[in-house]
Design a protein around this motif. Structure first.
Motif, mmCIF file in Angstrom:
data_model
loop_
_atom_site.group_PDB
_atom_site.id
_atom_site.type_symbol
_atom_site.label_atom_id
_atom_site.label_comp_id
_atom_site.label_asym_id
_atom_site.label_seq_id
_atom_site.Cartn_x
_atom_site.Cartn_y
_atom_site.Cartn_z
ATOM 1 N N THR A 242 16.567 17.134 -63.101
ATOM 2 C CA THR A 242 17.732 16.255 -63.236
ATOM 3 C C THR A 242 18.887 16.996 -63.890
ATOM 4 O O THR A 242 20.037 16.889 -63.462
ATOM 5 N N MET A 243 18.583 17.771 -64.916
ATOM 6 C CA MET A 243 19.618 18.527 -65.613
ATOM 7 C C MET A 243 20.235 19.569 -64.674
ATOM 8 O O MET A 243 21.451 19.743 -64.638
ATOM 9 N N ILE A 244 19.440 20.257 -63.884
ATOM 10 C CA ILE A 244 19.942 21.258 -62.932
ATOM 11 C C ILE A 244 20.819 20.584 -61.879
ATOM 12 O O ILE A 244 21.889 21.100 -61.524
ATOM 13 N N ILE A 245 20.404 19.443 -61.385
ATOM 14 C CA ILE A 245 21.187 18.718 -60.377
ATOM 15 C C ILE A 245 22.525 18.281 -60.955
ATOM 16 O O ILE A 245 23.573 18.447 -60.323
ATOM 17 N N ILE A 246 22.521 17.775 -62.169
ATOM 18 C CA ILE A 246 23.770 17.331 -62.811
ATOM 19 C C ILE A 246 24.699 18.517 -63.046
ATOM 20 O O ILE A 246 25.898 18.448 -62.762
ATOM 21 N N LEU A 247 24.171 19.614 -63.560
ATOM 22 C CA LEU A 247 25.002 20.800 -63.802
ATOM 23 C C LEU A 247 25.564 21.372 -62.501
ATOM 24 O O LEU A 247 26.728 21.786 -62.444
ATOM 25 N N SER A 248 24.767 21.397 -61.451
ATOM 26 C CA SER A 248 25.235 21.892 -60.152
ATOM 27 C C SER A 248 26.345 21.002 -59.603
ATOM 28 O O SER A 248 27.356 21.488 -59.084
ATOM 29 N N THR A 249 26.165 19.699 -59.726
ATOM 30 C CA THR A 249 27.177 18.756 -59.260
ATOM 31 C C THR A 249 28.475 18.924 -60.033
ATOM 32 O O THR A 249 29.567 18.955 -59.440
ATOM 33 N N LEU A 250 28.396 19.050 -61.344
ATOM 34 C CA LEU A 250 29.598 19.245 -62.164
ATOM 35 C C LEU A 250 30.298 20.561 -61.821
ATOM 36 O O LEU A 250 31.523 20.626 -61.776
ATOM 37 N N THR A 251 29.530 21.599 -61.559
ATOM 38 C CA THR A 251 30.111 22.889 -61.194
ATOM 39 C C THR A 251 30.854 22.794 -59.870
ATOM 40 O O THR A 251 31.978 23.289 -59.731
ATOM 41 N N LEU A 252 30.236 22.145 -58.890
ATOM 42 C CA LEU A 252 30.886 21.974 -57.592
ATOM 43 C C LEU A 252 32.145 21.124 -57.704
ATOM 44 O O LEU A 252 33.178 21.441 -57.104
ATOM 45 N N LEU A 253 32.097 20.051 -58.479
ATOM 46 C CA LEU A 253 33.282 19.209 -58.674
ATOM 47 C C LEU A 253 34.397 19.976 -59.379
ATOM 48 O O LEU A 253 35.574 19.851 -59.028
ATOM 49 N N GLY A 254 34.032 20.766 -60.365
ATOM 50 C CA GLY A 254 35.023 21.572 -61.081
ATOM 51 C C GLY A 254 35.678 22.586 -60.165
ATOM 52 O O GLY A 254 36.898 22.781 -60.199
ATOM 53 N N ALA A 255 34.886 23.261 -59.341
ATOM 54 C CA ALA A 255 35.439 24.247 -58.408
ATOM 55 C C ALA A 255 36.350 23.579 -57.384
ATOM 56 O O ALA A 255 37.430 24.084 -57.074
ATOM 57 N N ALA A 256 35.934 22.434 -56.853
ATOM 58 C CA ALA A 256 36.760 21.712 -55.885
ATOM 59 C C ALA A 256 38.069 21.255 -56.516
ATOM 60 O O ALA A 256 39.142 21.370 -55.917
ATOM 61 N N THR A 257 38.017 20.765 -57.747
ATOM 62 C CA THR A 257 39.218 20.330 -58.455
ATOM 63 C C THR A 257 40.159 21.505 -58.689
ATOM 64 O O THR A 257 41.372 21.393 -58.499
#
Length: 142
Positions: A10-25
């Motif tokens: 769960t922690m890996i999925i959340i961190l990956s999602t935040l990283t992708l959102l940050g890069a897209a932003t």
């Protein structure tokens, strides 16, 4: 062990999602941020449409010589040009102050520096847009 694995996944999925959102932003902000700015080279017609020719300004230099000078000030947009035209008195004031500390030798050799200083000081007072270039179009030293 299974609870730790679930928490880890769960922690890996959340961190990956935040990283992708940050890069897209970041990509979106970098692409949209420059829409109002000048991109690349502009045609001479575009530059003339967003520039103004100053009136002749006659003032004395530090050593008592007189100078008459005229500039073409180029902005990044028509809105910036409108603001600059309203600020013409500030532009004249900046020029007089800058010329008052120059002598004739520094005036003749430092015209590029004067243009850069004028551009910098005008950008400090501008609230919409920027001055992109300043060109000396006429000068007489007496």
């Amino acid at each position: 062990m299974t609870i730790k694995n679930r928490v880890f996944k769960t922690m890996i999925i959340i961190l990956s999602t935040l990283t992708l959102l940050g890069a897209a932003t970041l990509i979106i902000v970098m692409n949209l941020n420059g829409t109002d700015e000048v991109k690349g080279k502009r045609s001479i017609d575009e530059m003339r449409e967003s520039s103004m020719l100053t009136e002749d300004i006659t003032t004395d230099l530090k050593n008592g010589d007189f100078v008459r000078i005229r500039f073409r000030v180029v902005t990044d947009s028509k809105k910036s040009l409108e603001e600059l035209q309203k600020r013409d008195f500030q532009m004249q004031n900046i020029l007089i102050k800058e010329l008052a500390v120059m002598d004739s030798e520094s005036f003749q050799s430092g015209l590029g520096d004067l243009e850069d200083q004028l551009k910098e000081k005008l950008n400090e007072v501008m609230s919409q847009g920027t001055v992109t270039d300043v060109y000396t179009v006429d000068k007489v030293l007496q």
